[in-house]
Design an enzyme around this catalytic site. Structure first.
Site, short mmCIF file in Angstrom:
data_model
loop_
_atom_site.label_atom_id
_atom_site.label_comp_id
_atom_site.label_asym_id
_atom_site.label_seq_id
_atom_site.Cartn_x
_atom_site.Cartn_y
_atom_site.Cartn_z
N HIS A 157 9.43 -1.79 -3.03
CA HIS A 157 9.17 -0.57 -2.27
C HIS A 157 10.39 0.33 -2.39
O HIS A 157 11.53 -0.10 -2.16
CB HIS A 157 8.94 -0.90 -0.79
CG HIS A 157 7.62 -1.52 -0.49
ND1 HIS A 157 7.09 -2.56 -1.22
CD2 HIS A 157 6.70 -1.23 0.48
CE1 HIS A 157 5.90 -2.89 -0.70
NE2 HIS A 157 5.65 -2.10 0.33
N ASP A 185 -2.27 -0.45 1.26
CA ASP A 185 -1.05 -0.85 1.96
C ASP A 185 -1.35 -1.86 3.07
O ASP A 185 -1.33 -3.06 2.82
CB ASP A 185 -0.33 0.39 2.50
CG ASP A 185 1.15 0.16 2.77
OD1 ASP A 185 1.64 -0.97 2.52
OD2 ASP A 185 1.83 1.09 3.22
N ASP A 186 -1.60 -1.39 4.28
CA ASP A 186 -1.91 -2.24 5.44
C ASP A 186 -3.19 -1.70 6.07
O ASP A 186 -3.14 -1.01 7.09
CB ASP A 186 -0.75 -2.21 6.44
CG ASP A 186 0.54 -2.74 5.85
OD1 ASP A 186 0.74 -3.96 5.83
OD2 ASP A 186 1.35 -1.91 5.39
N HIS A 203 -0.59 -5.50 1.58
CA HIS A 203 0.12 -6.55 2.32
C HIS A 203 -0.93 -7.37 3.06
O HIS A 203 -1.62 -6.84 3.93
CB HIS A 203 1.11 -5.95 3.30
CG HIS A 203 2.18 -5.13 2.64
ND1 HIS A 203 3.38 -5.66 2.23
CD2 HIS A 203 2.22 -3.81 2.31
CE1 HIS A 203 4.12 -4.72 1.68
NE2 HIS A 203 3.44 -3.58 1.72
N GLU A 227 9.53 5.67 -0.20
CA GLU A 227 8.47 5.94 0.79
C GLU A 227 9.07 6.88 1.83
O GLU A 227 8.71 8.05 1.92
CB GLU A 227 8.00 4.64 1.44
CG GLU A 227 6.97 4.84 2.54
CD GLU A 227 6.63 3.55 3.29
OE1 GLU A 227 5.66 3.59 4.06
OE2 GLU A 227 7.32 2.53 3.11
N HIS A 245 -1.19 -2.67 -4.19
CA HIS A 245 -0.27 -2.52 -3.06
C HIS A 245 -1.05 -2.81 -1.78
O HIS A 245 -1.55 -1.92 -1.12
CB HIS A 245 0.33 -1.11 -3.04
CG HIS A 245 1.43 -0.92 -2.05
ND1 HIS A 245 2.46 -0.02 -2.24
CD2 HIS A 245 1.68 -1.50 -0.85
CE1 HIS A 245 3.28 -0.05 -1.21
NE2 HIS A 245 2.81 -0.93 -0.34
#
Length: 372
Positions: free
Chosen positions: A227, A308-309, A49, A230, A47
Protein backbone atom coordinates in the site's frame (compact mmCIF):
# COMPACT_ATOMS: atom_id res chain seq x y z
CA UNK A 1 -0.24 1.70 -23.56
CA UNK A 2 -2.45 4.73 -23.65
CA UNK A 3 -6.18 4.87 -24.17
CA UNK A 4 -6.63 6.81 -27.40
CA UNK A 5 -9.55 9.11 -28.06
CA UNK A 6 -12.65 7.69 -29.67
CA UNK A 7 -13.41 8.85 -33.22
CA UNK A 8 -15.85 11.73 -33.22
CA UNK A 9 -18.97 11.96 -35.28
CA UNK A 10 -19.58 8.20 -35.39
CA UNK A 11 -22.49 6.38 -33.78
CA UNK A 12 -20.21 3.57 -32.67
CA UNK A 13 -16.79 3.77 -31.09
CA UNK A 14 -14.07 1.20 -31.67
CA UNK A 15 -12.10 0.07 -28.65
CA UNK A 16 -8.52 1.29 -28.90
CA UNK A 17 -6.28 -0.47 -26.40
CA UNK A 18 -2.68 0.66 -26.66
CA UNK A 19 -1.50 0.14 -30.20
CA UNK A 20 -4.20 -2.42 -30.95
CA UNK A 21 -7.68 -1.81 -32.26
CA UNK A 22 -9.99 -4.59 -31.14
CA UNK A 23 -11.93 -6.21 -33.95
CA UNK A 24 -15.31 -5.14 -32.65
CA UNK A 25 -17.06 -1.92 -31.73
CA UNK A 26 -19.22 -1.00 -28.78
CA UNK A 27 -22.31 1.11 -29.47
CA UNK A 28 -23.13 4.08 -27.26
CA UNK A 29 -24.73 2.73 -24.11
CA UNK A 30 -27.29 4.14 -21.74
CA UNK A 31 -26.24 4.38 -18.12
CA UNK A 32 -28.40 1.36 -17.34
CA UNK A 33 -26.87 -0.79 -20.08
CA UNK A 34 -23.34 0.27 -19.16
CA UNK A 35 -23.99 -0.84 -15.59
CA UNK A 36 -25.13 -4.22 -16.90
CA UNK A 37 -21.94 -4.54 -18.93
CA UNK A 38 -19.76 -3.62 -15.95
CA UNK A 39 -21.41 -6.28 -13.82
CA UNK A 40 -21.37 -8.98 -16.50
CA UNK A 41 -17.78 -8.70 -17.72
CA UNK A 42 -15.20 -11.09 -16.22
CA UNK A 43 -12.65 -9.44 -13.96
CA UNK A 44 -9.97 -10.07 -11.36
CA UNK A 45 -9.91 -8.56 -7.88
CA UNK A 46 -6.42 -7.78 -6.61
CA UNK A 47 -7.06 -5.57 -3.57
CA UNK A 48 -9.37 -7.20 -1.06
CA UNK A 49 -8.66 -7.52 2.67
CA UNK A 50 -10.46 -10.64 3.74
CA UNK A 51 -11.03 -9.32 7.27
CA UNK A 52 -12.69 -6.32 5.61
CA UNK A 53 -15.28 -8.58 4.00
CA UNK A 54 -16.77 -9.51 7.39
CA UNK A 55 -20.39 -8.38 7.19
CA UNK A 56 -22.09 -7.37 10.46
CA UNK A 57 -24.39 -10.40 10.26
CA UNK A 58 -21.42 -12.78 10.09
CA UNK A 59 -19.60 -10.90 12.86
CA UNK A 60 -22.60 -11.43 15.16
CA UNK A 61 -22.98 -15.08 14.11
CA UNK A 62 -19.31 -15.79 14.85
CA UNK A 63 -19.48 -13.85 18.12
CA UNK A 64 -22.38 -16.04 19.22
CA UNK A 65 -20.62 -19.23 18.10
CA UNK A 66 -17.42 -18.28 19.91
CA UNK A 67 -19.00 -16.59 22.94
CA UNK A 68 -17.36 -13.24 22.18
CA UNK A 69 -18.97 -10.13 23.64
CA UNK A 70 -19.29 -7.21 21.20
CA UNK A 71 -19.68 -3.54 22.21
CA UNK A 72 -22.76 -3.27 19.97
CA UNK A 73 -26.29 -4.33 20.83
CA UNK A 74 -27.32 -5.41 17.35
CA UNK A 75 -26.32 -5.83 13.70
CA UNK A 76 -27.94 -2.46 12.99
CA UNK A 77 -25.97 -0.74 15.76
CA UNK A 78 -22.72 -2.13 14.41
CA UNK A 79 -23.53 -1.12 10.85
CA UNK A 80 -24.43 2.40 11.97
CA UNK A 81 -20.95 2.67 13.51
CA UNK A 82 -19.42 2.42 10.04
CA UNK A 83 -18.91 6.18 9.81
CA UNK A 84 -15.26 6.96 9.12
CA UNK A 85 -13.49 10.19 8.33
CA UNK A 86 -9.97 8.82 7.86
CA UNK A 87 -7.99 5.60 7.66
CA UNK A 88 -7.29 5.34 11.39
CA UNK A 89 -10.93 5.71 12.45
CA UNK A 90 -11.75 2.84 10.10
CA UNK A 91 -8.92 0.65 11.38
CA UNK A 92 -10.13 1.02 14.97
CA UNK A 93 -13.47 -0.67 14.19
CA UNK A 94 -11.88 -3.04 11.66
CA UNK A 95 -9.69 -4.63 14.35
CA UNK A 96 -12.62 -4.83 16.74
CA UNK A 97 -14.62 -6.77 14.14
CA UNK A 98 -11.77 -9.22 13.63
CA UNK A 99 -11.90 -10.19 17.30
CA UNK A 100 -14.60 -12.80 16.57
CA UNK A 101 -12.21 -14.85 14.40
CA UNK A 102 -10.79 -17.59 16.62
CA UNK A 103 -10.94 -20.98 14.89
CA UNK A 104 -10.00 -22.36 11.48
CA UNK A 105 -13.67 -22.70 10.58
CA UNK A 106 -14.21 -18.99 11.27
CA UNK A 107 -11.56 -18.03 8.73
CA UNK A 108 -12.95 -20.56 6.28
CA UNK A 109 -16.50 -19.21 6.64
CA UNK A 110 -15.33 -15.62 6.18
CA UNK A 111 -13.37 -16.40 3.00
CA UNK A 112 -16.11 -18.67 1.67
CA UNK A 113 -18.66 -15.86 1.99
CA UNK A 114 -16.43 -13.39 0.15
CA UNK A 115 -15.59 -15.81 -2.65
CA UNK A 116 -19.25 -16.64 -3.22
CA UNK A 117 -20.03 -12.94 -3.54
CA UNK A 118 -17.02 -12.37 -5.79
CA UNK A 119 -18.13 -15.17 -8.11
CA UNK A 120 -21.61 -13.59 -8.24
CA UNK A 121 -19.91 -10.36 -9.40
CA UNK A 122 -18.16 -12.31 -12.20
CA UNK A 123 -14.75 -12.22 -10.55
CA UNK A 124 -12.80 -15.11 -12.08
CA UNK A 125 -9.64 -14.61 -10.02
CA UNK A 126 -8.95 -13.03 -6.63
CA UNK A 127 -5.70 -12.31 -4.82
CA UNK A 128 -6.70 -11.94 -1.20
CA UNK A 129 -4.87 -10.01 1.52
CA UNK A 130 -4.86 -11.31 5.09
CA UNK A 131 -3.37 -9.80 8.26
CA UNK A 132 -1.96 -12.58 10.46
CA UNK A 133 -0.61 -10.19 13.09
CA UNK A 134 -4.16 -9.04 13.83
CA UNK A 135 -4.90 -12.60 14.92
CA UNK A 136 -1.62 -13.90 16.36
CA UNK A 137 -1.61 -10.92 18.74
CA UNK A 138 -4.85 -12.36 20.16
CA UNK A 139 -3.35 -15.81 20.61
CA UNK A 140 -4.68 -17.33 17.38
CA UNK A 141 -2.09 -19.59 15.74
CA UNK A 142 -0.96 -18.53 12.27
CA UNK A 143 -1.69 -22.06 11.06
CA UNK A 144 -5.32 -21.57 12.05
CA UNK A 145 -5.52 -18.41 9.94
CA UNK A 146 -3.77 -19.67 6.83
CA UNK A 147 -5.28 -23.16 6.78
CA UNK A 148 -8.84 -21.85 7.06
CA UNK A 149 -8.37 -19.25 4.33
CA UNK A 150 -6.52 -21.62 2.01
CA UNK A 151 -9.15 -24.34 2.34
CA UNK A 152 -11.84 -21.84 1.32
CA UNK A 153 -9.78 -20.81 -1.71
CA UNK A 154 -9.38 -24.45 -2.76
CA UNK A 155 -13.09 -25.18 -2.36
CA UNK A 156 -14.12 -22.05 -4.29
CA UNK A 157 -12.46 -23.36 -7.43
CA UNK A 158 -14.70 -26.43 -7.54
CA UNK A 159 -17.84 -24.80 -6.12
CA UNK A 160 -17.79 -21.43 -7.91
CA UNK A 161 -15.19 -21.80 -10.66
CA UNK A 162 -13.15 -18.92 -9.23
CA UNK A 163 -9.40 -19.12 -8.63
CA UNK A 164 -8.00 -17.47 -5.52
CA UNK A 165 -4.59 -16.94 -3.94
CA UNK A 166 -3.44 -15.47 -0.62
CA UNK A 167 -1.07 -12.56 0.06
CA UNK A 168 0.24 -12.20 3.62
CA UNK A 169 0.33 -8.55 4.73
CA UNK A 170 2.57 -7.00 7.37
CA UNK A 171 1.00 -4.32 9.55
CA UNK A 172 3.08 -1.19 9.04
CA UNK A 173 2.21 0.39 12.39
CA UNK A 174 4.12 -2.49 14.01
CA UNK A 175 7.88 -2.99 13.89
CA UNK A 176 9.94 -4.68 11.21
CA UNK A 177 11.08 -7.14 13.86
CA UNK A 178 7.44 -8.12 14.35
CA UNK A 179 7.10 -8.56 10.58
CA UNK A 180 10.17 -10.83 10.54
CA UNK A 181 8.71 -12.92 13.35
CA UNK A 182 5.44 -13.26 11.45
CA UNK A 183 7.26 -14.30 8.29
CA UNK A 184 9.20 -17.00 10.14
CA UNK A 185 5.97 -18.34 11.64
CA UNK A 186 4.40 -18.48 8.17
CA UNK A 187 7.28 -20.09 6.28
CA UNK A 188 6.25 -23.71 7.01
CA UNK A 189 3.02 -22.82 5.16
CA UNK A 190 4.70 -20.95 2.30
CA UNK A 191 3.04 -23.20 -0.28
CA UNK A 192 -0.32 -21.71 0.76
CA UNK A 193 0.40 -18.04 -0.02
CA UNK A 194 1.97 -16.41 -3.07
CA UNK A 195 3.32 -13.12 -1.78
CA UNK A 196 3.55 -10.47 0.90
CA UNK A 197 2.13 -6.98 1.19
CA UNK A 198 2.19 -3.97 3.49
CA UNK A 199 -0.96 -2.38 4.92
CA UNK A 200 -2.51 -0.60 7.94
CA UNK A 201 -1.80 3.01 8.96
CA UNK A 202 0.17 4.64 6.15
CA UNK A 203 1.06 8.10 7.48
CA UNK A 204 4.25 8.09 9.52
CA UNK A 205 5.16 4.56 8.43
CA UNK A 206 7.05 4.84 5.14
CA UNK A 207 7.78 1.71 3.11
CA UNK A 208 11.53 1.81 3.79
CA UNK A 209 10.76 0.91 7.40
CA UNK A 210 10.35 -2.65 6.07
CA UNK A 211 13.27 -2.80 3.63
CA UNK A 212 15.01 -5.80 5.16
CA UNK A 213 11.98 -8.05 5.56
CA UNK A 214 10.95 -7.35 1.96
CA UNK A 215 14.48 -8.20 0.83
CA UNK A 216 14.15 -11.52 2.66
CA UNK A 217 10.77 -12.19 1.04
CA UNK A 218 12.18 -11.42 -2.41
CA UNK A 219 14.98 -13.92 -1.80
CA UNK A 220 12.31 -16.50 -0.92
CA UNK A 221 10.68 -15.98 -4.31
CA UNK A 222 7.51 -14.38 -2.97
CA UNK A 223 5.61 -11.75 -4.94
CA UNK A 224 5.84 -8.26 -3.43
CA UNK A 225 3.16 -5.56 -3.19
CA UNK A 226 2.60 -2.60 -0.86
CA UNK A 227 0.00 0.00 0.00
CA UNK A 228 1.40 3.40 -0.96
CA UNK A 229 -0.02 6.74 -2.01
CA UNK A 230 -3.49 6.30 -0.53
CA UNK A 231 -3.17 9.06 2.06
CA UNK A 232 0.62 9.14 1.95
CA UNK A 233 2.66 11.25 -0.50
CA UNK A 234 4.09 10.20 -3.88
CA UNK A 235 7.43 9.69 -2.13
CA UNK A 236 5.96 6.60 -0.48
CA UNK A 237 5.27 5.14 -3.94
CA UNK A 238 8.85 5.84 -5.05
CA UNK A 239 10.10 4.14 -1.88
CA UNK A 240 7.87 1.10 -2.37
CA UNK A 241 9.25 0.72 -5.90
CA UNK A 242 12.92 1.48 -5.31
CA UNK A 243 13.49 0.25 -1.74
CA UNK A 244 10.97 -2.56 -1.35
CA UNK A 245 11.07 -3.37 -5.10
CA UNK A 246 7.36 -4.19 -5.23
CA UNK A 247 5.66 -5.43 -8.38
CA UNK A 248 2.34 -3.71 -7.71
CA UNK A 249 1.21 -0.59 -5.86
CA UNK A 250 -1.96 -0.85 -3.79
CA UNK A 251 -3.99 2.38 -4.08
CA UNK A 252 -1.41 4.75 -5.57
CA UNK A 253 -3.88 7.54 -6.34
CA UNK A 254 -1.53 10.22 -5.02
CA UNK A 255 0.80 9.48 -7.96
CA UNK A 256 -0.97 12.20 -9.97
CA UNK A 257 0.85 14.78 -7.86
CA UNK A 258 4.21 13.73 -9.38
CA UNK A 259 4.58 13.90 -13.18
CA UNK A 260 7.82 11.92 -13.23
CA UNK A 261 6.23 9.17 -11.17
CA UNK A 262 3.23 9.04 -13.50
CA UNK A 263 5.56 8.63 -16.47
CA UNK A 264 7.44 5.82 -14.78
CA UNK A 265 4.29 3.96 -13.76
CA UNK A 266 2.98 4.18 -17.33
CA UNK A 267 6.27 3.23 -19.00
CA UNK A 268 6.95 0.24 -16.75
CA UNK A 269 3.29 -0.87 -16.59
CA UNK A 270 3.41 -0.99 -12.80
CA UNK A 271 -0.16 -1.79 -11.73
CA UNK A 272 -2.21 0.30 -9.32
CA UNK A 273 -5.00 -1.47 -7.42
CA UNK A 274 -7.45 1.40 -7.00
CA UNK A 275 -10.42 1.25 -4.62
CA UNK A 276 -12.93 4.03 -5.43
CA UNK A 277 -15.54 3.51 -2.72
CA UNK A 278 -12.83 3.13 -0.09
CA UNK A 279 -11.30 6.40 -1.27
CA UNK A 280 -14.69 8.07 -0.96
CA UNK A 281 -15.51 6.59 2.45
CA UNK A 282 -12.12 7.56 3.90
CA UNK A 283 -12.37 11.05 2.39
CA UNK A 284 -9.43 10.69 -0.02
CA UNK A 285 -12.00 11.77 -2.62
CA UNK A 286 -15.06 12.86 -0.62
CA UNK A 287 -17.04 13.27 -3.86
CA UNK A 288 -16.70 10.30 -6.21
CA UNK A 289 -17.12 12.54 -9.26
CA UNK A 290 -13.66 13.95 -8.47
CA UNK A 291 -11.96 10.56 -8.37
CA UNK A 292 -8.86 10.42 -10.58
CA UNK A 293 -9.30 6.86 -11.93
CA UNK A 294 -10.10 8.13 -15.41
CA UNK A 295 -7.06 10.42 -15.31
CA UNK A 296 -4.86 7.45 -14.40
CA UNK A 297 -6.22 5.36 -17.27
CA UNK A 298 -6.00 8.12 -19.84
CA UNK A 299 -2.37 8.68 -18.82
CA UNK A 300 -1.63 5.08 -19.77
CA UNK A 301 -1.34 3.58 -16.29
CA UNK A 302 -2.29 -0.01 -15.55
CA UNK A 303 -5.02 0.90 -13.06
CA UNK A 304 -7.58 -1.60 -11.79
CA UNK A 305 -10.81 -1.42 -9.76
CA UNK A 306 -11.16 -3.25 -6.45
CA UNK A 307 -13.27 -3.22 -3.28
CA UNK A 308 -10.63 -3.03 -0.49
CA UNK A 309 -12.84 -3.65 2.59
CA UNK A 310 -16.29 -4.09 1.04
CA UNK A 311 -18.27 -4.78 4.21
CA UNK A 312 -17.12 -1.46 5.66
CA UNK A 313 -17.00 0.75 2.58
CA UNK A 314 -20.43 0.13 1.14
CA UNK A 315 -19.77 -2.08 -1.84
CA UNK A 316 -18.16 -5.08 -3.48
CA UNK A 317 -16.30 -4.89 -6.78
CA UNK A 318 -19.32 -4.40 -9.04
CA UNK A 319 -20.58 -1.63 -6.76
CA UNK A 320 -17.20 0.05 -7.17
CA UNK A 321 -17.40 -0.25 -10.94
CA UNK A 322 -20.96 0.98 -11.33
CA UNK A 323 -20.69 3.88 -8.89
CA UNK A 324 -17.39 5.28 -10.11
CA UNK A 325 -18.51 5.01 -13.75
CA UNK A 326 -21.79 6.77 -12.99
CA UNK A 327 -19.94 9.52 -11.13
CA UNK A 328 -17.11 10.14 -13.60
CA UNK A 329 -18.69 9.43 -16.98
CA UNK A 330 -16.24 6.75 -18.03
CA UNK A 331 -17.11 4.72 -21.13
CA UNK A 332 -17.13 1.08 -22.31
CA UNK A 333 -13.53 1.42 -23.51
CA UNK A 334 -12.50 2.30 -19.96
CA UNK A 335 -14.44 -0.74 -18.71
CA UNK A 336 -12.61 -3.03 -21.11
CA UNK A 337 -9.25 -1.54 -20.19
CA UNK A 338 -9.87 -1.91 -16.46
CA UNK A 339 -10.90 -5.55 -16.75
CA UNK A 340 -8.00 -6.30 -19.09
CA UNK A 341 -5.61 -4.53 -16.72
CA UNK A 342 -6.83 -6.67 -13.83
CA UNK A 343 -5.75 -9.83 -15.61
CA UNK A 344 -2.45 -8.31 -16.75
CA UNK A 345 -1.68 -7.14 -13.21
CA UNK A 346 -2.45 -10.48 -11.54
CA UNK A 347 0.13 -13.05 -10.49
CA UNK A 348 -1.71 -15.81 -12.34
CA UNK A 349 -0.11 -17.95 -15.02
CA UNK A 350 0.19 -16.61 -18.55
CA UNK A 351 -2.11 -19.39 -19.73
CA UNK A 352 -4.83 -18.31 -17.31
CA UNK A 353 -4.38 -14.67 -18.29
CA UNK A 354 -4.84 -15.50 -21.97
CA UNK A 355 -7.97 -17.51 -21.17
CA UNK A 356 -9.49 -14.66 -19.14
CA UNK A 357 -8.61 -12.05 -21.77
CA UNK A 358 -10.37 -14.23 -24.35
CA UNK A 359 -13.43 -14.48 -22.11
CA UNK A 360 -13.44 -10.70 -21.70
CA UNK A 361 -13.34 -10.16 -25.45
CA UNK A 362 -16.16 -12.66 -25.91
CA UNK A 363 -18.28 -10.94 -23.27
CA UNK A 364 -17.97 -7.61 -25.09
CA UNK A 365 -18.69 -9.21 -28.45
CA UNK A 366 -21.87 -10.78 -27.08
CA UNK A 367 -22.90 -7.44 -25.66
CA UNK A 368 -22.34 -5.76 -29.03
CA UNK A 369 -24.43 -8.39 -30.81
CA UNK A 370 -27.29 -7.76 -28.38
CA UNK A 371 -27.14 -3.95 -28.62
CA UNK A 372 -26.08 -3.70 -32.25
Amino acid sequence: PRLRAEPKGRPWAALFIGRKTLMFKVPPLSAKRLAVLLCAMPKAELHIHIEGSLEPELIFALAQRNDVRLPYASVEALRSAYAFDNLQSFLDIYYAGASVLLHEQDFYDMARAYLARAAFDNVVHAEIFFDPQTHTARGVAIETVINGLHRACEDARSVHGISASLILCFLRHLSEADAFATLEQALPLQDKFIGVGLDSSEMGHPPEKFAQVFERCRALGLHLVAHAGEEGPPEYIWSALDVLKVERIDHGVQAVKDAALMQRLAKERIPLTVCPLSNQKLCVFPDLKNHNLRQLLDAGLCATVNSDDPAYFGGYINDNFTQVFAATGMTPRHAYQLASNSFEASFASEADKRQWQHRLKESFERFVEHDG
